[in-house]
Design a protein around this motif. Sequence first.
Motif, PDB file in Angstrom:
ATOM      1  N   GLU A  37       6.918  -9.455 -10.522  1.00  0.00           N
ATOM      2  CA  GLU A  37       5.948  -9.567 -11.536  1.00  0.00           C
ATOM      3  C   GLU A  37       4.886  -8.348 -11.605  1.00  0.00           C
ATOM      4  OE1 GLU A  37       4.133 -10.962 -14.813  1.00  0.00           O
ATOM      5  OE2 GLU A  37       5.871 -12.042 -13.655  1.00  0.00           O
ATOM      6  N   TYR A  38       4.541  -7.776 -10.576  1.00  0.00           N
ATOM      7  CA  TYR A  38       3.854  -6.701 -10.369  1.00  0.00           C
ATOM      8  C   TYR A  38       4.149  -5.237 -10.869  1.00  0.00           C
ATOM      9  CZ  TYR A  38       0.228  -3.406  -8.898  1.00  0.00           C
ATOM     10  OH  TYR A  38      -0.830  -2.352  -8.950  1.00  0.00           O
ATOM     11  N   PHE A  39       5.497  -5.008 -10.295  1.00  0.00           N
ATOM     12  CA  PHE A  39       6.193  -3.800 -10.482  1.00  0.00           C
ATOM     13  C   PHE A  39       7.022  -3.659 -11.557  1.00  0.00           C
ATOM     14  CE2 PHE A  39       5.250  -3.875  -5.913  1.00  0.00           C
ATOM     15  CZ  PHE A  39       4.429  -2.513  -5.899  1.00  0.00           C
ATOM     16  N   LEU A  40       7.631  -4.878 -12.034  1.00  0.00           N
ATOM     17  CA  LEU A  40       8.525  -4.757 -13.215  1.00  0.00           C
ATOM     18  C   LEU A  40       7.797  -5.580 -14.424  1.00  0.00           C
ATOM     19  CD1 LEU A  40      11.898  -5.435 -11.096  1.00  0.00           C
ATOM     20  CD2 LEU A  40      10.935  -3.137 -12.265  1.00  0.00           C
ATOM     21  N   GLY A  41       7.038  -6.259 -14.215  1.00  0.00           N
ATOM     22  CA  GLY A  41       6.254  -6.964 -15.406  1.00  0.00           C
ATOM     23  C   GLY A  41       7.105  -8.251 -15.868  1.00  0.00           C
ATOM     24  N   ALA A  42       8.062  -8.649 -15.059  1.00  0.00           N
ATOM     25  CA  ALA A  42       8.905  -9.995 -15.392  1.00  0.00           C
ATOM     26  C   ALA A  42       9.176 -10.638 -14.064  1.00  0.00           C
ATOM     27  CB  ALA A  42       9.956  -9.603 -15.980  1.00  0.00           C
ATOM     28  N   GLY A  43       8.887 -11.904 -13.928  1.00  0.00           N
ATOM     29  CA  GLY A  43       9.216 -12.934 -12.762  1.00  0.00           C
ATOM     30  C   GLY A  43      10.383 -13.087 -12.851  1.00  0.00           C
ATOM     31  N   GLN A  44      11.137 -13.319 -11.912  1.00  0.00           N
ATOM     32  CA  GLN A  44      12.464 -13.904 -11.715  1.00  0.00           C
ATOM     33  C   GLN A  44      12.648 -15.024 -10.332  1.00  0.00           C
ATOM     34  OE1 GLN A  44      15.302 -10.871 -11.409  1.00  0.00           O
ATOM     35  NE2 GLN A  44      17.105 -12.609 -10.766  1.00  0.00           N
ATOM     36  N   TYR A  45      13.034 -16.121 -10.618  1.00  0.00           N
ATOM     37  CA  TYR A  45      13.106 -17.215  -9.669  1.00  0.00           C
ATOM     38  C   TYR A  45      14.114 -16.582  -8.644  1.00  0.00           C
ATOM     39  CZ  TYR A  45      14.737 -21.410  -7.049  1.00  0.00           C
ATOM     40  OH  TYR A  45      14.857 -22.137  -6.068  1.00  0.00           O
ATOM     41  N   ALA A 105       0.703  -1.367   0.017  1.00  0.00           N
ATOM     42  CA  ALA A 105       0.016   0.018   0.152  1.00  0.00           C
ATOM     43  C   ALA A 105       0.878   1.274   0.040  1.00  0.00           C
ATOM     44  CB  ALA A 105      -0.871  -0.066   1.120  1.00  0.00           C
ATOM     45  N   LEU A 106       1.935   1.207   0.975  1.00  0.00           N
ATOM     46  CA  LEU A 106       2.796   2.478   0.680  1.00  0.00           C
ATOM     47  C   LEU A 106       3.615   2.496  -0.389  1.00  0.00           C
ATOM     48  CD1 LEU A 106       4.212   1.925   4.412  1.00  0.00           C
ATOM     49  CD2 LEU A 106       2.951   3.765   3.663  1.00  0.00           C
ATOM     50  N   ALA A 107       3.978   1.385  -1.132  1.00  0.00           N
ATOM     51  CA  ALA A 107       4.692   1.784  -2.301  1.00  0.00           C
ATOM     52  C   ALA A 107       3.625   2.263  -3.586  1.00  0.00           C
ATOM     53  CB  ALA A 107       5.033   0.257  -2.775  1.00  0.00           C
ATOM     54  N   LEU A 108       2.252   1.916  -3.347  1.00  0.00           N
ATOM     55  CA  LEU A 108       1.353   2.710  -4.542  1.00  0.00           C
ATOM     56  C   LEU A 108       1.235   3.936  -4.033  1.00  0.00           C
ATOM     57  CD1 LEU A 108      -1.022  -0.365  -4.715  1.00  0.00           C
ATOM     58  CD2 LEU A 108       0.779   0.238  -6.530  1.00  0.00           C
ATOM     59  N   LEU A 109       0.877   4.067  -2.717  1.00  0.00           N
ATOM     60  CA  LEU A 109       0.815   5.624  -2.115  1.00  0.00           C
ATOM     61  C   LEU A 109       1.678   6.699  -2.598  1.00  0.00           C
ATOM     62  CD1 LEU A 109      -1.228   7.239  -0.641  1.00  0.00           C
ATOM     63  CD2 LEU A 109       0.239   6.621   1.484  1.00  0.00           C
ATOM     64  N   PHE A 110       3.049   6.260  -2.377  1.00  0.00           N
ATOM     65  CA  PHE A 110       4.007   7.101  -2.575  1.00  0.00           C
ATOM     66  C   PHE A 110       4.492   7.166  -4.142  1.00  0.00           C
ATOM     67  CE2 PHE A 110       4.304   7.154   2.032  1.00  0.00           C
ATOM     68  CZ  PHE A 110       4.422   8.278   2.233  1.00  0.00           C
ATOM     69  N   LYS A 111       3.775   6.063  -4.806  1.00  0.00           N
ATOM     70  CA  LYS A 111       4.245   6.023  -6.393  1.00  0.00           C
ATOM     71  C   LYS A 111       5.794   5.724  -6.417  1.00  0.00           C
ATOM     72  CE  LYS A 111       0.339   8.725  -8.021  1.00  0.00           C
ATOM     73  NZ  LYS A 111      -0.103   9.962  -8.608  1.00  0.00           N
ATOM     74  N   LEU A 112       6.343   4.831  -5.667  1.00  0.00           N
ATOM     75  CA  LEU A 112       7.629   4.570  -5.813  1.00  0.00           C
ATOM     76  C   LEU A 112       8.184   3.917  -7.132  1.00  0.00           C
ATOM     77  CD1 LEU A 112       8.234   2.962  -2.028  1.00  0.00           C
ATOM     78  CD2 LEU A 112       8.590   5.104  -2.815  1.00  0.00           C
ATOM     79  N   PRO A 113       9.359   4.409  -7.435  1.00  0.00           N
ATOM     80  CA  PRO A 113       9.928   3.651  -8.796  1.00  0.00           C
ATOM     81  C   PRO A 113       9.914   2.083  -8.607  1.00  0.00           C
ATOM     82  CG  PRO A 113      11.236   5.701  -8.169  1.00  0.00           C
ATOM     83  CD  PRO A 113      10.205   5.300  -7.053  1.00  0.00           C
ATOM     84  N   PRO A 114       9.663   1.265  -9.716  1.00  0.00           N
ATOM     85  CA  PRO A 114       9.822  -0.152  -9.534  1.00  0.00           C
ATOM     86  C   PRO A 114      10.692  -0.786  -8.804  1.00  0.00           C
ATOM     87  CG  PRO A 114       9.078   0.785 -11.580  1.00  0.00           C
ATOM     88  CD  PRO A 114       9.660   1.840 -11.137  1.00  0.00           C
TER      89      PRO A 114
END
Length: 294
Positions: free
Chosen positions: A123-131, A58-67
């Motif tokens: 996946e959500y913030f960068l659009g690419a999952g990584q193991y 929620a805080l990451a979205l609220l402050f619109k943090l870079p990915p």
Amino acid sequence: MQASLLTNLLLPLALGVIMLGLGLGLTIDDFKRVARYPRAVLIGLFLQTGVLPWAAFALALLFKLPPELAVGLMLLAASPGGATANIYSHLAHGDVALNITLTAINSLLCLLTLPIILNLSLEYFLGAGQYVPPPVQKIVEVASIIVIPVALGMTIRHFATAFALRMEKPIRLLSVVVLVLLIGAAVAQSWTLLVAWFAAVGLACLLFNLVSMGTGYLAPLAIRLPKKQAIAIAMEIGIHNGTLAIFIALNVLQNAAMSVPAAIYSLLMFFTAAVFAFWASRRKGTQEPGSAPA
């Protein structure tokens, strides 16, 4: 926050000595009590794994943090507590046995939960999952710093009770000295990073710290757990293992920006936890007469 002689050798040694001192004040009965009244453990685990990641999100979205910074904040939220949480709880007269129990269980749980939370965040913030492999090596290191010295201290307490009681105040003083030195070293080592990045993510980290510590204290009190256990849970979920988060960001994800939230949080939490510990230690009756542990 870069690795150095301080973080690689001196700090683990100092923490090991302090954890030995904490063990001098513990007995098997302390842990039996935690096992007999599991509500405190369950609420601590629920807050750590079920509430804090959502708060960070929620805080990451609220402050619109870079990915990258958003992922770094989520990584921090997924990291368990560590030895420093146990020390602050000791200084604040919290239930240290509960802290050690929560640290042990959370460290094991994060082998499963941390990769899941981190992969979903990528996946959500960068659009690419990584193991992201489970951080087994770092968990073993945390365990060795905490479990072995505490077990040794408890053994000494069992066979030399008078000596253990005499050492309680000196160990508490040593804890304060080590924490002061650690804060000073952290400020000096991370000053450039703080100046460069604080405007971007500092307030989000501060609010996440306050939310973590505040929730950890108020939620247990709301279900009528003793104040000693509320203090322990507040420290456990408010003081994250920033070293683990930084290690994963730099060595697994190989992204320095993702380590920034953990570095800034690790500095801020020293001050907020110190204020909370001072406030809690000054309050009389952290365990009310007649109240039963839960």
